[in-house]
Every structure is written in structure tokens, then in C-alpha cells.
Design an enzyme around this catalytic site. Structure first.
Site, PDB file in Angstrom:
ATOM      1  N   LYS A  10       0.867  -1.168   0.000  1.00  0.00           N
ATOM      2  CA  LYS A  10       0.000   0.000   0.000  1.00  0.00           C
ATOM      3  C   LYS A  10       0.906   1.221   0.000  1.00  0.00           C
ATOM      4  CE  LYS A  10      -4.404   0.099   1.814  1.00  0.00           C
ATOM      5  NZ  LYS A  10      -5.425  -0.062   2.799  1.00  0.00           N
ATOM      6  N   ASP A  41     -15.282   0.288   9.352  1.00  0.00           N
ATOM      7  CA  ASP A  41     -15.657   0.422   7.948  1.00  0.00           C
ATOM      8  C   ASP A  41     -15.750  -0.954   7.301  1.00  0.00           C
ATOM      9  OD1 ASP A  41     -16.422   1.856   5.737  1.00  0.00           O
ATOM     10  OD2 ASP A  41     -14.373   2.099   5.000  1.00  0.00           O
TER      11      ASP A  41
END
Lengths: 442, 217
Positions: free
Chosen positions: A42, A136
Site C-alpha cells: 500500500k 468500515d
């Protein structure tokens, strides 16, 4: 910096194609050139991180993620940085997203959905026990590995996705609030655990129904439906599945079912297998196994020892190495570090210590295996990381002075500490000094 | 390219560039940067001068800056490579590198030998061993009679001092460790493998040039 794609190298990783892109991060496939292991890299731009004041949060979340090692949660391997970028190295899985299955094959049969839901709840429960909340949970974050096991991604890294919503501008662009709990939409401050649970309920509904429980092209209507939990269960749902979903999708977080209650739920429990942990990081397991392995060779050796009827003697250097002054682990923020082993000394004879430990462990739900002055205590109850398994050994420090070492062989370290606390209260008359006492001295 | 801007960050004296330290140790540049984070914390706990003083070291180990401990003193002395009474960043990184899980075992064995050779005679004498056992017992408030302490020391000397000259030399030490590998367990810190996760602050100040980690969008 929008240049054509160049395959490069970051640290020991060979970087390949882009596999995902978000507002803050780009995710690339990469391979550890030392081990060949594939990873997901990432990549964040420091500029963007600074502009959105996320630096502190990202640092905190990385440190928290370090604590999460669960078979159903994507692992964070390491973090790297350069002058302009941050690289987060994550476990890479190849099974795609869970929801691709729904998209391609429609809703699941209950047994299949239940297996994924059990893994999801295990993962969520484990993270919550370490104070980490997802906030989330949504389809994009539910991945599958090559064996079809669920892997929750972005646990603890919610800053990367949440910030978008906090920033009013991105609010709608961020997409669907379909999985978000009513109290989160209310924006009044909420309990992360209960909010995560709601999302799990929505996910379960989608797996079983093949469509969303709350859906409306009009955002206002959607919010209203969520806030009163207005949904209809499809007719093919079993009664017990329907009952569970209704208990999870309770708009009031105070009365909503909790994870411990879910673990006891009739529908949930069916065919439940506690998670299997490959404890790669736990060292010193071989010797524990070896002691209890019934190989003939061992029997012979143990026999000889038995004749002596004496516990292993600790030599002077082993004794010295117990000093806190030699234990540099304490330099590395001892606050959150729970150790996998603990010790106490006793002036009781070794046999008596064994009997006392046995008598104390059995009522706590442990099977006790003994071999000379080594014991293995196995919990019959499944904990958050499988059954707790404790190895103990008694050493002689001096005549009439013994040191008892308890080491977690399997299971959850937090549960090990709870167990040790329980055990030590039962052993009060045996224990001369615990490691805690030793530490607190002066 | 890979030049570090000392002026920009205003480093304290004794600071060494992570890129240099990384080239000498098993650590990567990022890991050295993460260690700097730990070092800053330790070296500023009492006096913020970029150096770890004995009291700061004791504070980190015992949560008490006045706690005298024979073994902590020995570790401090060995970390203080220049023998100037403080641990500088470079000394900190180089010394800790011996504790890395990937560091050669021979280095770990040698480090521990020097540590236990209290008077630096090149051997661990029986008296030194007794002194250390006594210190350990005292640290843990365990009172054993002198006879018992002698017994413990004698027993270990019997096993380790194969030449029977009342002291353990380098060779005997290596043999003894081979037979009792648990002795060098304290020389390996698994935390050193997860440095970047434990001290992630470095991500915002990393000085690694993008050319060294060339990833283009």
C-alpha cells in the site's frame, strides 16, 4: 508524477502491477525477493497524509496493527518509508472478494454463509479484544485466500478510508453508507464494537439474501430506513437465521446482541470450528512437543531421569539470566507487551508443587498431562486463538528452592495472563515469590 | 541523492546517519530510523541531550532511575563502546544489532562472555560467578545461605570449568553454551524484527531518497 508504469523495487520487495487504488493509497502487487512471498504494497503520498492531518493517526494505527495476528485478518508485515512516500506491506491473498461470489453465483446456502460469518465474527472479536475497531466493514474489505478462508482487510487502518467521510466534501463520493450503523450516521460518538457488529449483520444479510437489507436511491430515505432498521427478510431464510439477523440489526446499540451472545447463538454455533492458528512466531514449541511425544527413544531417556526423581537443576548462568537488568525487552515499551511466559519461586517440594498446580488447574477447565517435572495444561474451552495450552516445568534452583516456569504453548496471550492470575490465587500457599513481586521490589 | 540533511533536522551530537549504520548492521535504513525513535525516547527521559545516560538506562529497564543493578551496569558499559559514560546513537544501534535474531550466534556468545567477565580478565572466575549469583538473588529479595550459594556456583563450575583452574575461559564458555543453549536466549530480542511496526513515527521523517526506493505511479 503520473509517469508510465515502471516496475521497481522498494527495500527487499520487487514491485509489480497496481491492484487497487483509493483516495489516499495505491495498492501494488509485490514480491519479497528474499523469500519469494507475495505481498500487497500500500503506497501513500506523504503530502496527502500531511494535508489531511492523518500522520498521527496512521502512526497509531500501524502500532496497533502490530498486535493483530489472526488467521482471518490480513497481516501487516512491515512499514517502510522514503522522503515522499509511505509503504505498508500487507499479506496478499488470491481468492478475490467474498462478494464476487454473490455477484457471480447469487446468494449462498446457509451452511456456506454461516462458515464465512463465523470467521468474520472470530476476526472481529479478536481485534476488539485488543482494542482495535474496524469502523468500515464492507464488501471490499472481505477477501478470500486460496483455500476460501475469509480475510478481513484494513482492520485498524480505518484512517485511510474513514477520513474521506469526515471530510464533508468527500461524503457522498465515498459511496454507500449501506453497511453503516445508525448511531454512526447520527454522528454522536459511538461504540466501535457495536458499530462493527451492525456491519457484520448487514454482511450476513447480504450473504443469505443476495441483496442489501437497506437500499434506496435516495440518500435521505436510505438513512431513515437504517435508523429504524426497516428491512424485510426474504422468505427462504430459516427462522433461526432470521432471529439472529434481527437481533444484530437492532438500531439501538444498547440492546443490540453482543459478540459473546452471538457465540452462544443456536444458528451461529452449528458446525462451529474455532479458528486454527499457525503460531509461526511462537518459538520454543518443539521442546514442549518433544517432551510429550511418545517416541520410544524418549521413554528410555525419561526413564533414566525418573530414577533420580529430581527436577532439572538450573545452573548458575541460567539463574543469572533471569535478571531484569539483562532483559532488554523492557527497552521496547513494556507497557503493551504481555509476555508468553512467567515464573514463580517456591520453597515447597517439587512433588507438592505439581499436585497443587494440578488441583488448581482442573477446576479452571484444564486437562493436565504430567511427565516427571514437566506438565502440560490444556484448556477444553476454545478461546479467541483456539485452546489455551500451557507448558510448565519445575527447576531446582537450590536444595529446597524451586523455580516454576509457565509458558504459553498455544492460544491467546491475553487469556494466558488471565489464567495465570487465576492460578496464582489458588497457589498462594505454594508461591514464595512471583515474577511480579520480583519486579516490584524497591 | 542519498545525502542526509543534517542541517534540516538539527540532530544532536553523537548522531550518525542511518544509511551508514544500516550498512554495518543487519538493520535496514528504515529500521535504523525506527530505532532512532526509540533512542530519542530513551535519551530524553531525563536530559534531552541525544545521549543515553546511566540513569536513563536504568529508568527504561526498571522504571526507576536510581535502581543500581550489576547486570544493567555491565550492559551499559558494553554498549558504551567509547567508554565516555554515555551511549551514543551509533553505539546503541551497533550494540543492539548483536541482539538481532539474524545476528551470528558466535557474536552473541562472545558478547555474553564479555558481559559476565566482570573484571575483564579474559576469563569468568568463580568469584565473579558467585558475585553475579548473589546479585541476582539480592535483586529478587531471595535470601539463601552462603553455603547454598557456594553450592550453586560450584556445581556450575564443575560443569563449565573443564580445565579445573577455577575460571571459565573463552573456549570452555563456548563448550558450555553449546551444552546449555538456554543461556544465550537473553541475547536475542524478537522485537528487533518488528521495529518498523513498533516505532512507526519514522514514516513521516524518513530520509531515504526516493531513488533508493524507486516506485513510480
Amino acid at each position: 508524477m503520473n509517469q508510465p508504469k515502471i516496475k521497481g523495487r522498494v527495500g527487499k520487495y520487487q514491485v509489480g502491477r497496481t491492484i487497487g487504488e483509493g483516495t489516499f493509497a495505491k495498492v501494488k502487487f509485490a514480491r519479497n525477493s528474499e523469500t519469494g512471498e507475495p505481498v500487497a504494497l500500500k503506497i501513500l503520498d506523504k503530502d496527502k497524509v500531511l494535508k489531511h492531518k492523518m500522520a498521527e493517526q496512521i502512526k497509531r494505527e500501524i502500532a496497533t496493527m502490530k498486535l493483530i495476528k489472526h488467521p482471518n485478518v490480513i497481516r501487516l508485515h512491515e512499514v517502510m518509508a522514503s522522503k515522499t512516500k509511505i509503504f505498508i506491506v500487507l499479506e496478499f491473498v488470491t481468492g478475490g472478494e467474498l462478494f464476487d461470489k454473490i455477484v457471480n453465483h447469487g446468494r449462498m446456502i446457509e451452511n456456506e454463509a454461516r462458515r464465512y460469518f463465523q470467521q468474520l465474527i472470530n476476526a472481529v472479536d479478536y481485534c476488539h479484544s485488543r482494542g482495535v475497531y474496524h469502523r468500515d466493514l464492507k464488501p471490499e474489505n472481505l477477501l478470500l485466500d486460496a483455500y476460501g478462508n475469509l480475510k478481513v482487510s484494513d482492520f485498524g487502518l480505518s484512517a485511510l478510508s474513514r477520513q474521506v467521510r469526515d471530510d464533508g466534501l468527500f461524503h457522498t463520493a465515498c459511496g454507500t453508507p449501506n453497511y453503516v450503523a445508525p448511531e454512526v450516521l447520527d454522528d454522536q460518538g459511538y461504540d466501535g464494537a457495536m458499530a462493527d457488529l451492525w456491519s457484520c449483520g448487514v454482511i450476513l444479510f447480504v450473504l443469505l439474501a443476495g441483496y442489501l437489507p437497506f437500499d434506496d436511491s435516495n440518500l435521505i430515505n436510505l438513512y431513515r430506513k437504517i435508523s429504524v432498521a426497516e428491512f424485510t427478510c426474504p422468505p427462504w431464510l430459516s427462522l433461526s437465521a432470521m432471529k439472529l439477523i434481527t437481533r444484530i440489526l437492532d438500531p439501538n446499540p444498547m440492546t443490540r446482541i453482543t459478540i459473546p451472545e452471538i457465540l452462544q447463538d443456536e444458528w451461529f454455533k452449528k458446525g462451529y470450528k474455532p479458528p486454527v492458528f499457525e503460531e509461526k512466531d511462537d518459538t520454543n514449541l518443539d521442546d514442549v512437543e518433544a517432551v510429550f511425544k511418545d517416541s520410544e527413544e524418549h521413554h528410555v531417556m525419561e526413564k533414566r531421569k525418573e530414577e533420580e526423581e529430581q527436577p532439572t537443576t538450573m545452573n548458575a548462568f541460567e539463574l543469572i539470566s533471569m535478571s531484569k537488568g539483562l532483559n532488554l525487552e523492557n527497552l521496547f515499551d513494556a507497557e503493551q507487551g504481555f509476555k508468553r511466559e512467567t515464573r514463580f519461586t517456591s520453597k515447597c517440594p517439587a512433588n507438592e508443587i505439581i499436585h497443587k498446580i494440578e488441583a488448581a488447574a482442573k477446576p479452571l477447565g484444564f486437562d493436565v498431562h504430567k511427565k516427571n517435572y514437566k506438565m502440560r495444561l490444556e484448556s477444553s474451552k476454545a478461546g479467541r486463538k483456539g485452546n489455551l495450552n500451557v507448558a510448565t516445568e519445575i527447576f531446582q534452583m537450590a536444595p529446597s528452592l524451586h523455580m516454576v516456569e509457565l509458558r504459553k504453548a498455544k492460544g491467546d496471550t491475553l487469556e494466558f495472563h488471565k489464567f495465570y492470575k487465576n492460578l496464582s490465587t489458588c497457589l498462594e500457599d505454594v508461591v514464595w515469590k512471583t515474577e511480579e513481586d520480583m519486579k516490584e521490589v524497591k | 541523492m542519498g545525502c542526509f540533511c543534517l542541517k534540516k533536522l538539527g540532530h544532536k551530537p553523537g548522531y550518525e546517519a542511518p544509511i551508514n549504520l544500516a550498512s554495518e548492521t543487519p538493520f535496514t535504513v528504515n529500521e535504523v530510523e525506527a530505532l532512532y525513535d526509540l533512542f530519542k525516547k530513551l535519551s530524553s527521559s531525563i536530559i534531552d541531550d541525544g545521549l543515553i545516560h546511566k540513569e536513563e538506562f536504568q529508568l527504561a529497564l526498571f522504571k526507576n532511575s536510581n535502581k543500581q543493578n550489576l547486570f544493567a551496569d555491565r550492559i551499559f558499559d558494553l554498549f558504551d563502546i567509547k567508554h565516555n559514560g554515555v551511549i551514543e546513537f551509533g553505539e546503541f544501534v551497533r550494540s543492539l544489532s548483536v541482539f538481532h535474531p539474524n545476528a551470528p550466534e558466535a557474536d552473541k556468545i562472545a558478547f555474553l562472555f564479555r558481559l559476565y567477565d566482570l573484571r575483564q580478565t579474559g576469563c569468568i572466575e568463580a568469584e565473579e560467578l558467585k558475585e553475579m549469583v548473589t546479585a541476582l538473588l539480592c535483586e529478587n529479595n531471595m535470601s539463601l545461605s552462603e553455603d547454598v550459594v557456594d553450592l550453586i556456583v560450584e556445581k556450575t563450575m564443575m560443569e563449565a570449568d573443564t580445565k579445573r583452574d577455577g575460571k571459565i575461559d573463552d573456549e570452555e564458555w563456548k563448550e558450555f553454551v553449546k551444552k546449555n543453549p538456554s543461556i544465550i536466549k537473553i541475547m536475542t530480542l524478537s522485537d528487533l524484527k518488528e521495529l518498523t511496526l513498533a516505532f512507526p513515527s519514522f514514516v513521516m521523517n524518513s530520509g531515504v531518497s526516493d531513488l533508493q526506493q524507486p516506485v513510480k505511479n
